[in-house]
Enzyme design. Structure first.
Site, PDB file in Angstrom:
ATOM      1  N   ASP A   1      -3.124   3.271  -0.095  1.00 43.08           N
ATOM      2  CA  ASP A   1      -3.548   3.681  -1.434  1.00 43.08           C
ATOM      3  C   ASP A   1      -4.895   4.392  -1.371  1.00 43.08           C
ATOM      4  O   ASP A   1      -5.519   4.469  -0.308  1.00 43.08           O
ATOM      5  CB  ASP A   1      -3.597   2.474  -2.390  1.00 43.08           C
ATOM      6  CG  ASP A   1      -4.397   1.304  -1.830  1.00 43.08           C
ATOM      7  OD1 ASP A   1      -5.033   1.468  -0.772  1.00 43.08           O
ATOM      8  OD2 ASP A   1      -4.383   0.227  -2.448  1.00 43.08           O
TER       9      ASP A   1
ATOM     10  N   ASN B   1      -6.001 -10.086  -8.875  1.00 38.00           N
ATOM     11  CA  ASN B   1      -5.034 -10.163  -9.980  1.00 38.00           C
ATOM     12  C   ASN B   1      -3.598 -10.058  -9.467  1.00 38.00           C
ATOM     13  O   ASN B   1      -2.681  -9.820 -10.238  1.00 38.00           O
ATOM     14  CB  ASN B   1      -5.315  -9.033 -10.986  1.00 38.00           C
ATOM     15  CG  ASN B   1      -5.149  -7.654 -10.359  1.00 38.00           C
ATOM     16  OD1 ASN B   1      -4.922  -7.535  -9.151  1.00 38.00           O
ATOM     17  ND2 ASN B   1      -5.257  -6.615 -11.169  1.00 38.00           N
TER      18      ASN B   1
ATOM     19  N   HIS C   1      -2.485  -7.718  -7.420  1.00 37.98           N
ATOM     20  CA  HIS C   1      -2.001  -6.379  -7.100  1.00 37.98           C
ATOM     21  C   HIS C   1      -1.757  -6.237  -5.602  1.00 37.98           C
ATOM     22  O   HIS C   1      -2.380  -6.911  -4.787  1.00 37.98           O
ATOM     23  CB  HIS C   1      -2.923  -5.276  -7.651  1.00 37.98           C
ATOM     24  CG  HIS C   1      -4.248  -5.118  -6.987  1.00 37.98           C
ATOM     25  ND1 HIS C   1      -5.320  -4.494  -7.592  1.00 37.98           N
ATOM     26  CD2 HIS C   1      -4.705  -5.468  -5.754  1.00 37.98           C
ATOM     27  CE1 HIS C   1      -6.347  -4.478  -6.774  1.00 37.98           C
ATOM     28  NE2 HIS C   1      -6.003  -5.068  -5.647  1.00 37.98           N
TER      29      HIS C   1
ATOM     30  N   GLU D   1      -0.227  -2.485  -9.925  1.00 41.37           N
ATOM     31  CA  GLU D   1      -0.984  -3.388 -10.791  1.00 41.37           C
ATOM     32  C   GLU D   1      -0.061  -4.245 -11.660  1.00 41.37           C
ATOM     33  O   GLU D   1       1.061  -3.834 -11.974  1.00 41.37           O
ATOM     34  CB  GLU D   1      -1.885  -2.561 -11.721  1.00 41.37           C
ATOM     35  CG  GLU D   1      -2.936  -1.723 -11.013  1.00 41.37           C
ATOM     36  CD  GLU D   1      -4.181  -2.527 -10.632  1.00 41.37           C
ATOM     37  OE1 GLU D   1      -4.103  -3.747 -10.445  1.00 41.37           O
ATOM     38  OE2 GLU D   1      -5.245  -1.895 -10.518  1.00 41.37           O
TER      39      GLU D   1
HETATM   40  C1  F6R Z   1      -6.950  -1.575  -0.755  1.00 44.31           C
HETATM   41  C2  F6R Z   1      -5.837  -2.276  -1.415  1.00 44.31           C
HETATM   42  C3  F6R Z   1      -6.113  -3.417  -2.325  1.00 44.31           C
HETATM   43  C4  F6R Z   1      -6.802  -4.562  -1.584  1.00 44.31           C
HETATM   44  C5  F6R Z   1      -7.015  -5.778  -2.478  1.00 44.31           C
HETATM   45  C6  F6R Z   1      -7.839  -6.832  -1.781  1.00 44.31           C
HETATM   46  O1  F6R Z   1      -6.459  -0.548   0.077  1.00 44.31           O
HETATM   47  O2  F6R Z   1      -4.722  -1.919  -1.243  1.00 44.31           O
HETATM   48  O3  F6R Z   1      -4.901  -3.842  -2.884  1.00 44.31           O
HETATM   49  O4  F6R Z   1      -6.014  -4.933  -0.482  1.00 44.31           O
HETATM   50  O5  F6R Z   1      -7.684  -5.409  -3.642  1.00 44.31           O
HETATM   51  O6  F6R Z   1      -9.100  -6.303  -1.482  1.00 44.31           O
HETATM   52  P1  F6R Z   1     -10.176  -7.070  -0.597  1.00 44.31           P
HETATM   53  O7  F6R Z   1      -9.577  -7.170   0.778  1.00 44.31           O
HETATM   54  O8  F6R Z   1     -11.394  -6.205  -0.591  1.00 44.31           O
HETATM   55  O9  F6R Z   1     -10.374  -8.392  -1.213  1.00 44.31           O
END
Ligand code: F6R
Length: 242
Positions: free
Chosen positions: A67, A136, A138, A143
């Site tokens: 992403d 959350n 995701h 989302e």
């Molecule tokens: C980032 C992504 C997000 C993160 C998620 C957890 O490329 O795909 O879905 O994996 O927000 O983020 P961290 O690891 O920073 O807690």
């Protein structure tokens, strides 16, 4: 889903790096889907060390970026691009022809998603999808909401995502997310979900409910037959003594 609870982040990251290397040995031209963020950083660092020790190990590996933050300049310190170049694509010397990635500043975002979707379709199924767990629920920028989108798309970012720690260093303004879809993720041969830290405990608890709902996209991982969730005790809610 197979859960493995590790003592702490370092041990979890070492295990994750071992799993990735095992998969690369099995399939040297593996298509690796890579999340960014705090969680996989140490894992990628360890892969970089392996690459230094064994120059040919990742010579044929292909990487697709999971992403991206739309609206930022590619060189903005907060982009997934900057992160992946620093932590994975650079250290593993992944050449341009083996790296498939959204452009954060593409003017036609929907076109950009079609472009990445075509790249993915030409590359074939993702062999190993490395994911982090959003606070959350995701996955990538899929989302929570009334519905989920199967394929590559522009996503409206939740408030939780807009306050993601990655954006603290952003120079520009994020307008949307660009992400592989939930179907793209679920078509992966294997998923490695990494979760660490007490701040993820509530998200882990919800995942553990095994109730599949678009309100918590990570719950869809329960329909996949080959998911390994590596977490640390803090995220699992296990006290240090246990
Ligand atoms: C980032 C992504 C997000 C993160 C998620 C957890 O490329 O795909 O879905 O994996 O927000 O983020 P961290 O690891 O920073 O807690």
């Amino acid at each position: 889903m197979q859960y493995e609870i590790h003592r702490e982040y370092e041990e979890m990251s070492r295990r994750a790096a071992d799993v990735i290397v095992e998969e690369v040995r099995r399939k040297p031209d593996l298509l690796l889907c890579a999340a960014t963020g705090a969680t996989p950083t140490r894992t990628y660092e360890l892969l970089g060390e392996r690459a230094r020790d064994e120059r040919q190990l990742f010579a044929r590996v292909r990487v697709i970026k999971l992403d991206e933050w739309g609206g930022l300049a590619p060189e903005d310190p907060a982009t997934c691009e900057t992160y992946l170049r620093r932590h994975l694509v650079g250290p593993l010397s992944v050449s341009g022809d083996r790296y498939f990635a959204f452009r954060s500043n593409a003017e036609e975002r929907h076109e950009e998603c079609r472009r990445v979707e075509k790249l993915l379709d030409a590359a074939g199924r993702i062999d190993l999808c490395v994911l982090g767990l959003g606070m959350n629920g995701h996955l990538g920028f899929n989302e929570p909401g009334e519905s989920l989108t199967p394929r590559v798309h522009v996503s409206e970012l939740s408030e939780t995502s807009m306050t993601h720690p990655m954006l603290r260093e952003a120079k520009g303004r994020v307008t949307c997310g660009l992400t592989l879809g939930i179907g793209d993720v679920l078509r992966s041969r294997r998923v490695l979900l990494l979760v660490n830290g007490a701040h993820k405990r509530e998200a882990m608890r919800r995942l553990g409910e095994r109730r599949i709902t678009t309100a918590f996209p990570a719950s869809f991982l329960w329909v996949h037959g080959n998911v390994t969730c590596l977490c640390d005790k803090a995220a699992a809610g296990v006290t240090a003594a246990e």
